[in-house]
Each structure stands twice: as C-alpha cells, then as structure tokens.
Design a protein around this motif. Sequence first.
Motif, PDB file in Angstrom:
ATOM      1  N   ILE A  41       0.844  -1.192   0.000  1.00  0.00           N
ATOM      2  CA  ILE A  41       0.000   0.000   0.000  1.00  0.00           C
ATOM      3  C   ILE A  41       0.880   1.244   0.000  1.00  0.00           C
ATOM      4  O   ILE A  41       1.763   1.377   0.859  1.00  0.00           O
ATOM      5  N   PRO A  42       0.691   2.184  -0.931  1.00  0.00           N
ATOM      6  CA  PRO A  42       1.446   3.437  -0.888  1.00  0.00           C
ATOM      7  C   PRO A  42       1.159   4.185   0.412  1.00  0.00           C
ATOM      8  O   PRO A  42       0.049   4.120   0.950  1.00  0.00           O
ATOM      9  N   ARG A  43       2.152   4.901   0.918  1.00  0.00           N
ATOM     10  CA  ARG A  43       1.976   5.610   2.189  1.00  0.00           C
ATOM     11  C   ARG A  43       0.788   6.567   2.137  1.00  0.00           C
ATOM     12  O   ARG A  43       0.151   6.837   3.162  1.00  0.00           O
ATOM     13  N   THR A  44       0.483   7.085   0.955  1.00  0.00           N
ATOM     14  CA  THR A  44      -0.627   8.037   0.829  1.00  0.00           C
ATOM     15  C   THR A  44      -1.981   7.377   1.043  1.00  0.00           C
ATOM     16  O   THR A  44      -2.983   8.069   1.236  1.00  0.00           O
ATOM     17  N   LYS A  45      -2.037   6.035   0.996  1.00  0.00           N
ATOM     18  CA  LYS A  45      -3.312   5.327   1.109  1.00  0.00           C
ATOM     19  C   LYS A  45      -3.493   4.621   2.447  1.00  0.00           C
ATOM     20  O   LYS A  45      -4.559   4.056   2.705  1.00  0.00           O
ATOM     21  N   ILE A  46      -2.472   4.627   3.299  1.00  0.00           N
ATOM     22  CA  ILE A  46      -2.533   3.800   4.490  1.00  0.00           C
ATOM     23  C   ILE A  46      -3.614   4.266   5.472  1.00  0.00           C
ATOM     24  O   ILE A  46      -4.296   3.454   6.115  1.00  0.00           O
ATOM     25  N   LEU A  47      -3.837   5.578   5.587  1.00  0.00           N
ATOM     26  CA  LEU A  47      -4.875   6.057   6.504  1.00  0.00           C
ATOM     27  C   LEU A  47      -6.265   5.654   6.031  1.00  0.00           C
ATOM     28  O   LEU A  47      -7.146   5.341   6.843  1.00  0.00           O
ATOM     29  N   SER A  48      -6.469   5.620   4.731  1.00  0.00           N
ATOM     30  CA  SER A  48      -7.781   5.198   4.226  1.00  0.00           C
ATOM     31  C   SER A  48      -8.002   3.706   4.450  1.00  0.00           C
ATOM     32  O   SER A  48      -9.131   3.254   4.665  1.00  0.00           O
ATOM     33  N   VAL A  49      -6.907   2.918   4.427  1.00  0.00           N
ATOM     34  CA  VAL A  49      -7.039   1.495   4.740  1.00  0.00           C
ATOM     35  C   VAL A  49      -7.473   1.307   6.191  1.00  0.00           C
ATOM     36  O   VAL A  49      -8.289   0.439   6.505  1.00  0.00           O
ATOM     37  N   LEU A  50      -6.942   2.144   7.089  1.00  0.00           N
ATOM     38  CA  LEU A  50      -7.370   2.064   8.492  1.00  0.00           C
ATOM     39  C   LEU A  50      -8.849   2.376   8.628  1.00  0.00           C
ATOM     40  O   LEU A  50      -9.557   1.779   9.432  1.00  0.00           O
ATOM     41  N   GLU A  51      -9.329   3.319   7.843  1.00  0.00           N
ATOM     42  CA  GLU A  51     -10.722   3.757   7.963  1.00  0.00           C
ATOM     43  C   GLU A  51     -11.689   2.742   7.384  1.00  0.00           C
ATOM     44  O   GLU A  51     -12.744   2.471   7.972  1.00  0.00           O
ATOM     45  N   THR A  52     -11.332   2.140   6.260  1.00  0.00           N
ATOM     46  CA  THR A  52     -12.285   1.263   5.571  1.00  0.00           C
ATOM     47  C   THR A  52     -11.967  -0.212   5.706  1.00  0.00           C
ATOM     48  O   THR A  52     -12.790  -1.064   5.372  1.00  0.00           O
ATOM     49  N   GLY A  53     -10.762  -0.546   6.175  1.00  0.00           N
ATOM     50  CA  GLY A  53     -10.359  -1.946   6.200  1.00  0.00           C
ATOM     51  C   GLY A  53      -9.836  -2.381   4.845  1.00  0.00           C
ATOM     52  O   GLY A  53      -9.880  -1.634   3.865  1.00  0.00           O
ATOM     53  N   LEU A  54      -9.334  -3.578   4.804  1.00  0.00           N
ATOM     54  CA  LEU A  54      -8.768  -4.144   3.579  1.00  0.00           C
ATOM     55  C   LEU A  54      -9.526  -5.426   3.253  1.00  0.00           C
ATOM     56  O   LEU A  54      -9.591  -6.332   4.084  1.00  0.00           O
ATOM     57  N   LYS A  55     -10.098  -5.497   2.077  1.00  0.00           N
ATOM     58  CA  LYS A  55     -10.883  -6.672   1.695  1.00  0.00           C
ATOM     59  C   LYS A  55     -10.000  -7.710   1.013  1.00  0.00           C
ATOM     60  O   LYS A  55      -9.229  -7.386   0.110  1.00  0.00           O
ATOM     61  N   LEU A  56     -10.122  -8.945   1.456  1.00  0.00           N
ATOM     62  CA  LEU A  56      -9.503 -10.093   0.807  1.00  0.00           C
ATOM     63  C   LEU A  56     -10.487 -11.244   0.854  1.00  0.00           C
ATOM     64  O   LEU A  56     -11.281 -11.350   1.801  1.00  0.00           O
ATOM     65  N   PRO A  57     -10.466 -12.147  -0.129  1.00  0.00           N
ATOM     66  CA  PRO A  57     -11.337 -13.322  -0.032  1.00  0.00           C
ATOM     67  C   PRO A  57     -10.996 -14.137   1.209  1.00  0.00           C
ATOM     68  O   PRO A  57      -9.815 -14.330   1.544  1.00  0.00           O
ATOM     69  N   LYS A  58     -12.007 -14.618   1.887  1.00  0.00           N
ATOM     70  CA  LYS A  58     -11.767 -15.482   3.046  1.00  0.00           C
ATOM     71  C   LYS A  58     -10.957 -16.710   2.648  1.00  0.00           C
ATOM     72  O   LYS A  58     -10.128 -17.206   3.418  1.00  0.00           O
ATOM     73  N   SER A  59     -11.180 -17.172   1.441  1.00  0.00           N
ATOM     74  CA  SER A  59     -10.476 -18.369   0.963  1.00  0.00           C
ATOM     75  C   SER A  59      -8.975 -18.154   0.847  1.00  0.00           C
ATOM     76  O   SER A  59      -8.201 -19.113   0.816  1.00  0.00           O
ATOM     77  N   ALA A  60      -8.524 -16.882   0.790  1.00  0.00           N
ATOM     78  CA  ALA A  60      -7.093 -16.604   0.646  1.00  0.00           C
ATOM     79  C   ALA A  60      -6.287 -17.070   1.850  1.00  0.00           C
ATOM     80  O   ALA A  60      -5.071 -17.234   1.755  1.00  0.00           O
ATOM     81  N   LEU A  61      -6.952 -17.289   2.978  1.00  0.00           N
ATOM     82  CA  LEU A  61      -6.254 -17.736   4.179  1.00  0.00           C
ATOM     83  C   LEU A  61      -6.259 -19.248   4.316  1.00  0.00           C
ATOM     84  O   LEU A  61      -5.665 -19.785   5.261  1.00  0.00           O
ATOM     85  N   ASN A  62      -6.900 -19.936   3.404  1.00  0.00           N
ATOM     86  CA  ASN A  62      -6.944 -21.394   3.454  1.00  0.00           C
ATOM     87  C   ASN A  62      -6.666 -21.998   2.087  1.00  0.00           C
ATOM     88  O   ASN A  62      -7.299 -22.972   1.672  1.00  0.00           O
ATOM     89  N   LEU A  63      -5.706 -21.422   1.382  1.00  0.00           N
ATOM     90  CA  LEU A  63      -5.206 -21.990   0.139  1.00  0.00           C
ATOM     91  C   LEU A  63      -4.356 -23.213   0.459  1.00  0.00           C
ATOM     92  O   LEU A  63      -3.961 -23.435   1.606  1.00  0.00           O
ATOM     93  N   ASP A  64      -4.050 -24.022  -0.560  1.00  0.00           N
ATOM     94  CA  ASP A  64      -3.088 -25.091  -0.302  1.00  0.00           C
ATOM     95  C   ASP A  64      -1.681 -24.507  -0.354  1.00  0.00           C
ATOM     96  O   ASP A  64      -1.494 -23.302  -0.568  1.00  0.00           O
TER      97      ASP A  64
END
Length: 454
Positions: A41-64
């Motif tokens: 994440i570029p430093r200019t976007k990090i505060l917005s990530v704190l505000e909105t969260g970061l979306k990832l598929p739930k399945s990304a944490l249970n890949l093989d």
Amino acid sequence: MPTNGPSMQREVELFLKAYPSVSMIEALITDCNGVARGKWIPRTKILSVLETGLKLPKSALNLDVWGRDVPELAFTSGDVDGWCKAVKGSLTPVQTERGIDHGQLIMTMYKDDDSPFMGDPRQVLAEVVKRFEAKSLRPCVAAELEFNLFPDPGRDQPMSKALNGRRQLGGNLYALDELDRHHEMLEVLREYFAVQNLPFEGIIKEAAPNQYEVNMAHNNNALELADQVVRMQRGIRTVAQRFGLIASFMPKPMSDAAGNGMHVHCSLLEENGANVFNDGSDEGSELLRYAVGGSLALMADAMLIFAPSFNAYRRFQSGNHAPTFPAWGYDNRTTALRIPAGPPAAKRIEHRVAGADTNPYLAIAAVLAGVLHGIEQRIQPPSAVEGNAYEQEPDSAGLPTLMGAAIDRFQKSEIIAQQLSTDFQHMFALSKRQELEEFGRQITELEYDSYLRG
C-alpha cells in the motif's frame, strides 16, 4: 465492517512522520500454511485502509501450499470477502538493501458482523488466549527457530540443486567457525531484527549441515510473540536472499541429517506476574502436571498443526532427534515435552514436536489449547520418562507419522473442535487434504529409478 479507532490512526501518523523515506507499506496477513499474504500500500493510502479496512477473499487464508484455491471453501460460498483490520501496535519499519524505505503492518480478518473469522490463524490463537484471560491467566511463550542456509540455484534450476549433491559427516554443532562463514549476512540480519525491535537473543550452529537456530526472548503476549515469529522468519528469508542463499524452514531437507523444528516454551502467569507452574520445588506445581497431561492428551490430535506438510512426517523417524510418541521428562531432550532445568520461578514446558514449517499462530494455539485442556479437565500425566525416550517402549499410542493419518485424526477430534473451533478444523483439514492428494498424484524420481526398467 470492522475499522480501527483514532488511537491506531495516531500511531500511523506518528510513524509516517518518523519515517519520511518509507514509500510503501506491506499489509501482511498469514494464511494457514504460514505464508505471508496481503498487499503493498502506498503511504498516501494507508490512513484510508485504516478507515475502511482491507478486503480479501476469506479463501485466501486457506489456500493449499501452492497457493491454489480449495474449491469447497472458495466457490461454494461464492468466494466472499472478509475484512482485514490492522493490529494495533504492529506498524514497524523494514530495513531493505536501500535503507528504511518500507513499512510492515500486520492484519487480521473479521466477518461482516465484526466477529472473528476463524479461518485466520491469528484469530484462532486470539480465541485461545481469551479463554486464559477469563481465568485471570496470561500465557508467557517463547520459540526457537531452526532453518538451513543453502546456495540458491536460481529459479530455472531444480530446487534439489541447492543441496549441491554433497554429503557432509556431521554438522559441526555449536561451532563458531560456522557462524564466521556467514558473518556478513548474520550482521545484516541482526540489524534487520533491531529495526523491527524483534526479541533476538542469539544464533547458534545446529546439529545438521548448514543448519542454524535463532533464539527468541519470552513474551507474556502470545499474539505478539507469534507476530514476532512471522516477522523473524520473513526477515531471515529476505536477508538470506540478498546473499544468494535460501533460508529454508523445510522440516526435513536432507535424508541423512536431522530436520528443522520450532520448539515452543510456555509458562502461565497470574495477574501479579507469578508463575503458576512454580511451587518452589524442582518438580513444579500441580497445575504444571495438569498442563503436561493435557498437552500429551492433545498432541496426536494436533499433529497436523505441528507437522502440516507432506515432508514434515519425514522428521518423525528413528535417529532424527524428533519425538514419535507423547512423553515428558525433566531436562530430557529426548521427550516430546521437556521441563527445562533452572530456577523454580522460570518453570515452564518446552514443546518439542512442531516442525519449522508450522504456522506459528496455530502451533502456539495448539500448545496453549493442550495446556488449557489439561487444567480444565485436571488431567494427570503418566510418570516422567528418565533416560533415552527414543529407545523406550511407549506407554501410549504413538504420534501419527503419515500425513493422511494425521488429517483423519485431526478431522475427527472432538478436542480440536472444542479448543480451536469446528470452523477452523473444517477449513484446515480441507486445505491439507488437497495438498496430500496432489502428492499422491505425482510420480517421483525414486519410482522411475526403481520401476521404469521393469
């Protein structure tokens, strides 16, 4: 949708002011295999990530282990997203070969209703820790990280070339000369750890050729300790790569040498800081014995966590310095659980089963779950083993030494379901089953050498 509060925002603002050279921040979340995933994440976007969260598929944490979707987990639900929330206090600088130009932020995943997503290994550990907190107890943990350093053959070459086809008689255990060989790399690694304020307590040459062990200071925040393990492993790999080396946490890279483990040390503290395993005696308290009893009772069911890969089961063979059945002893390095010698105030359990490729969040969660199970059920352990446990007839059934048997046992375990959640149990078993099935489809060089000529 989970978001961070104003205190986290202030933390990030202070970080950006302190490190104006940081251009990119690594948002890191660890999957079930211990693989770091996320986004830059570029430093200019990090505060917005704190505000909105970061979306990832739930399945990304249970890949093989190859990073492939498990269809039942990904597609049945439409591959829905989870919300990743920054962990307070986790934003740190990262030293690269160019200086401090990156940051690192640890994330953890929630569902839409702000409840923990139990496919996230960090959330699995967090739920176990909460149960200790409900009993006014605080786990104090530490870890030992073993790994090999091999020359990197390059991406176009088979990885087996990293071993150079050479055999070496002995690994020159504890030899300072072996550390001298990698002096420059180890000094850069020390600086890397210092920049991230990681609890580095030294490095030794281990028993196998090219094998080393990093020691960590104990921490009475189990989640932070697991975060630190993730950061240290990532740092070891990154720094080694700069020097043309592969830092391998493969549990059994060489067929004729000891493999890599991750030993976990654990004690329990009351609110006043007193160690409940200490009653002033050399033997330790009744709670220590309950903790040992529970750890032994859960060990075989949790083997899939301690040995999560096809290769991991090659460690559990005669002569490999790895335990093959649940046993414990005082200051005995041949047992699965060791009660180290030392002052009574430092009384603790050393859990010696996990391979180096275990997910640190899950390994610590499984160790603590065993301790909690023993205390809640008041489980008395068998007698402590004296002498060489490797050569003694076990009093109980052995640990699963094949991946399929470990998956079956894990999947059917009522204790795993109770202590670590049915959701996690289901997801982890499916991921590991897919991995095992892939190995079952592959034909090895040994098979061609043995059977092709008929």
